[in-house]
Design an enzyme around this catalytic site. Structure first.
Site, PDB file in Angstrom:
ATOM      1  N   ASP A  94       0.691  -1.214   0.165  1.00 32.12           N
ATOM      2  CA  ASP A  94       0.116   0.025   0.018  1.00 32.12           C
ATOM      3  C   ASP A  94       0.802   1.059  -0.126  1.00 32.12           C
ATOM      4  OD1 ASP A  94      -1.968   1.614   0.073  1.00 32.12           O
ATOM      5  OD2 ASP A  94      -2.933   1.327   2.086  1.00 32.12           O
ATOM      6  N   ALA A  95       1.402   1.579  -1.196  1.00 30.11           N
ATOM      7  CA  ALA A  95       2.255   2.483  -1.446  1.00 30.11           C
ATOM      8  C   ALA A  95       1.967   3.905  -1.986  1.00 30.11           C
ATOM      9  CB  ALA A  95       3.532   1.999  -2.133  1.00 30.11           C
ATOM     10  N   LYS A  96       0.768   3.486  -2.841  1.00 34.78           N
ATOM     11  CA  LYS A  96       0.109   4.910  -3.329  1.00 34.78           C
ATOM     12  C   LYS A  96       1.265   5.604  -4.512  1.00 34.78           C
ATOM     13  CE  LYS A  96      -3.459   5.256   0.084  1.00 34.78           C
ATOM     14  NZ  LYS A  96      -2.767   4.129   1.003  1.00 34.78           N
ATOM     15  N   ARG A  97       1.904   4.819  -5.038  1.00 32.52           N
ATOM     16  CA  ARG A  97       3.074   5.602  -5.928  1.00 32.52           C
ATOM     17  C   ARG A  97       2.264   6.228  -7.041  1.00 32.52           C
ATOM     18  NH1 ARG A  97       5.342   4.928  -1.438  1.00 32.52           N
ATOM     19  NH2 ARG A  97       7.684   4.249  -1.450  1.00 32.52           N
TER      20      ARG A  97
END
Length: 273
Positions: A94-97
């Site tokens: 869950d990095a939301k890159r």
């Protein structure tokens, strides 16, 4: 992991539960702070106690980045432990890159090759060339933020763009991307009333649904409007499970909370037949 592998695990375990590993040193049981790596010790105990009740784990990368190199080492140990001992688990970074193409390619390499996650969450605001580098990896999945569970989601996501809400544009346009068969989408449980329209646009895609539990989302509503013949849902709970207790029996308490959700999910799956 392929989508079919994930579907098989869901039916085998009678669960579509994803457990969020949002591990915070200020919230974990105090006795673990004496461990050499308290973050990993906490994660390992949670995983060992709940792996049979869920099909996915989702470490929120910010909770590891916040602790610098020690946090990254704990993250690496966590994903290595999952891949070695519980390879049937679908893992989500869950990095939301989401950045320009060459930068996204580096992010993809870091999470898919070095850390060996099965999937990653991506912010789609920068468009096609920021997403497609992730989609080029075989049997890896890109989970686009579509309609999130936070209050600020209404600032932009539901605003109309050319007569259509922005989140619907994200769904429609993303289907044209090369490798779109590897796309999944984040749709918050607190936005369950939107799921019917979302399913009209992406009828077969898996949806990662946060917000059940601590944020007040309804599992029944999510299933009513979002479940497909192949399930198509990964419902995430983080705080409601992993912080069920701050005592020495924290892992058992987490197991009980996960089991409560799994049993509800089993009922929903039985209704699907």
């Amino acid at each position: 992991m392929t989508t079919q592998d994930l579907i098989e695990q869901i039916h085998k375990k009678k669960s579509f539960l994803c457990i969020g590993l949002d591990t915070d040193l200020d919230k974990i049981p105090s006795h673990l702070l004496n461990e050499e790596d308290p973050i990993f010790s906490f994660n390992k105990a949670i995983i060992d106690a709940t792996h049979h009740l869920c099909v996915a784990y989702k470490p929120n990368i910010a909770f590891y980045e916040a602790y610098g190199i020690k946090g990254w080492q704990a993250l690496e140990k966590t994903i290595d432990y999952l891949n070695k001992h519980y390879p049937e688990q679908f893992t989500i970074a869950d990095a939301k890159r989401g950045d320009i193409g060459n930068t996204s390619a580096r992010y993809a390499k870091a999470f898919f090759e070095d850390l060996a996650f099965d999937s990653i969450t991506i912010a789609p605001y920068m468009g096609k060339d920021s997403v497609e580098p992730f989609l080029s990896f075989k049997n890896k999945h890109t989970i686009l933020l579509a309609l999130t569970s936070n209050v600020g989601a209404f600032d932009f996501q539901t605003k109309k763009v050319g007569g259509n809400e922005l989140y619907k544009e994200v769904l429609e346009v993303s289907k044209t991307y090369e490798g779109a068969e590897n796309l999944m989408y984040v749709v918050g449980a607190t936005k369950a009333e939107y799921l019917s329209e979302i399913r009209e646009i992406v009828p077969k895609s898996f949806l990662l649904v946060p917000g059940v539990g601590a944020q007040g989302g309804s599992l029944k509503e999510v299933c009513k409007y979002g479940m497909t013949k192949e399930v198509g849902l990964l419902v995430n709970s983080s705080r409601g499970i992993i912080y069920a207790s701050d005592g020495k029996e924290f892992a058992i308490a987490a197991q009980k909370k996960a089991e409560e959700l799994q049993m509800q999910m089993q009922e929903e799956l039985n209704n699907l037949k």
